[in-house]
Design a protein around this motif. Structure first.
Motif, PDB file in Angstrom:
ATOM      1  N   LEU A 181       0.825  -1.208   0.000  1.00 58.67           N
ATOM      2  CA  LEU A 181       0.000   0.000   0.000  1.00 58.67           C
ATOM      3  C   LEU A 181       0.856   1.253   0.000  1.00 58.67           C
ATOM      4  CD1 LEU A 181      -2.999  -0.720   2.423  1.00 58.67           C
ATOM      5  CD2 LEU A 181      -3.081  -0.376  -0.049  1.00 58.67           C
ATOM      6  N   GLU A 182       1.903   1.245   0.799  1.00 57.24           N
ATOM      7  CA  GLU A 182       2.788   2.412   0.834  1.00 57.24           C
ATOM      8  C   GLU A 182       3.456   2.624  -0.516  1.00 57.24           C
ATOM      9  OE1 GLU A 182       6.433   4.314   3.510  1.00 57.24           O
ATOM     10  OE2 GLU A 182       5.529   2.387   4.064  1.00 57.24           O
ATOM     11  N   HIS A 183       3.932   1.526  -1.120  1.00 55.18           N
ATOM     12  CA  HIS A 183       4.548   1.607  -2.450  1.00 55.18           C
ATOM     13  C   HIS A 183       3.567   2.142  -3.483  1.00 55.18           C
ATOM     14  CE1 HIS A 183       6.524   0.481  -6.183  1.00 55.18           C
ATOM     15  NE2 HIS A 183       5.493  -0.289  -6.491  1.00 55.18           N
ATOM     16  N   ALA A 184       2.301   1.757  -3.358  1.00 53.69           N
ATOM     17  CA  ALA A 184       1.290   2.178  -4.329  1.00 53.69           C
ATOM     18  C   ALA A 184       0.882   3.639  -4.154  1.00 53.69           C
ATOM     19  CB  ALA A 184       0.058   1.280  -4.215  1.00 53.69           C
ATOM     20  N   GLY A 185       1.199   4.218  -2.981  1.00 57.13           N
ATOM     21  CA  GLY A 185       0.883   5.638  -2.784  1.00 57.13           C
ATOM     22  C   GLY A 185      -0.179   5.928  -1.760  1.00 57.13           C
ATOM     23  N   ALA A 186      -0.282   5.082  -0.731  1.00 57.23           N
ATOM     24  CA  ALA A 186      -1.321   5.291   0.277  1.00 57.23           C
ATOM     25  C   ALA A 186      -1.089   6.559   1.101  1.00 57.23           C
ATOM     26  CB  ALA A 186      -1.418   4.079   1.205  1.00 57.23           C
ATOM     27  N   LEU A 187       0.165   6.923   1.308  1.00 59.77           N
ATOM     28  CA  LEU A 187       0.445   8.093   2.153  1.00 59.77           C
ATOM     29  C   LEU A 187      -0.122   9.391   1.584  1.00 59.77           C
ATOM     30  CD1 LEU A 187       4.038   7.278   3.436  1.00 59.77           C
ATOM     31  CD2 LEU A 187       1.997   7.605   4.830  1.00 59.77           C
ATOM     32  N   PRO A 188       0.063   9.685   0.297  1.00 60.66           N
ATOM     33  CA  PRO A 188      -0.526  10.917  -0.242  1.00 60.66           C
ATOM     34  C   PRO A 188      -1.960  10.765  -0.741  1.00 60.66           C
ATOM     35  CG  PRO A 188       0.874   9.931  -1.903  1.00 60.66           C
ATOM     36  CD  PRO A 188       0.986   9.059  -0.676  1.00 60.66           C
TER      37      PRO A 188
END
Length: 218
Positions: A58-65
């Protein structure tokens, strides 16, 4: 808006197409490498192969932004895990999740990080509106082979066409009004039909853009 969609089945792919057509930044995730490979080059968005239940993925896919996460897999347990991770670990502002089994609907609430629970039978239009809060013009469907777009626009109290009859509205060239939904009931309008706040218009066009339709009514 940055959107992360988990599940590249029919529903997830349709949502991704709609939101990408409305100029959002969309990432579509699926655990099936073959499914991702099949979609490569066919959609104007980012595709990621992997298990969305894994925080690292999820983080790699862009969950943070991400501004919005939509879990549309065919497994309710996966959708709940994805929703919880999105909300608790990545602090995503808005999380929507598909409910495949109605018996599990009671689980899909804020305890699991779900802001919007979407029953499997919910129409695509309603799902997009509930998940994103969109009440403006959205490209609902692009029939690329036929060169036709189905576009929705919603009349609000601030729309300049509210209170006017359809005959007064100058439609973009090559555009027709297919139906108007008022109070949940669709109708085929006549030129004398008076628009009012809350009306949902579905238009079919082979030339107009969402912006042109927006300009005609809003």
């Amino acid at each position: 808006m940055n959107v992360l969609i988990a599940g590249a089945g029919r529903l997830g792919t349709q949502i991704a197409q709609v939101l990408a057509a409305a100029h959002n930044e969309v990432t579509l995730i699926d655990a099936d490498d073959d499914r991702i490979a099949e979609l490569e080059g066919r959609l104007p968005l980012r595709l990621v192969a992997g298990d969305a239940c894994e925080p690292a993925l999820l983080e790699h896919a862009g969950a943070l932004p991400a501004d919005l996460v939509i879990a549309t897999t065919g497994d309710d347990e996966d959708n709940l895990v994805i929703s919880l991770l999105a909300k608790r670990q990545f602090a995503v502002d808005r999380v929507a999740a598909r409910v495949n089994d109605a018996d599990n609907a009671w689980l899909f609430d804020q305890r699991w990080g779900v802001d919007v629970a979407v029953p499997a039978a919910t129409p695509l239009i309603s799902l997009i509106e509930e998940a994103t809060g969109t009440t403006d013009t959205v490209a609902l469907l692009r029939l690329s082979k036929a060169g036709v777009s189905v576009i929705e626009t919603v009349i609000t109290a601030h729309s300049r066409t509210a209170g006017h009859v359809l005959a007064d509205v100058r439609l973009p060239e090559g555009t027709l009004i297919a139906t108007i939904v008022r109070d949940g009931q669709p109708t085929v309008p006549t030129p004398a039909f008076t628009l009012r706040a809350g009306d949902e218009l579905l238009l079919v066009s082979h030339t107009a853009t969402e912006q042109e339709v927006h300009a005609a009514f809003q």
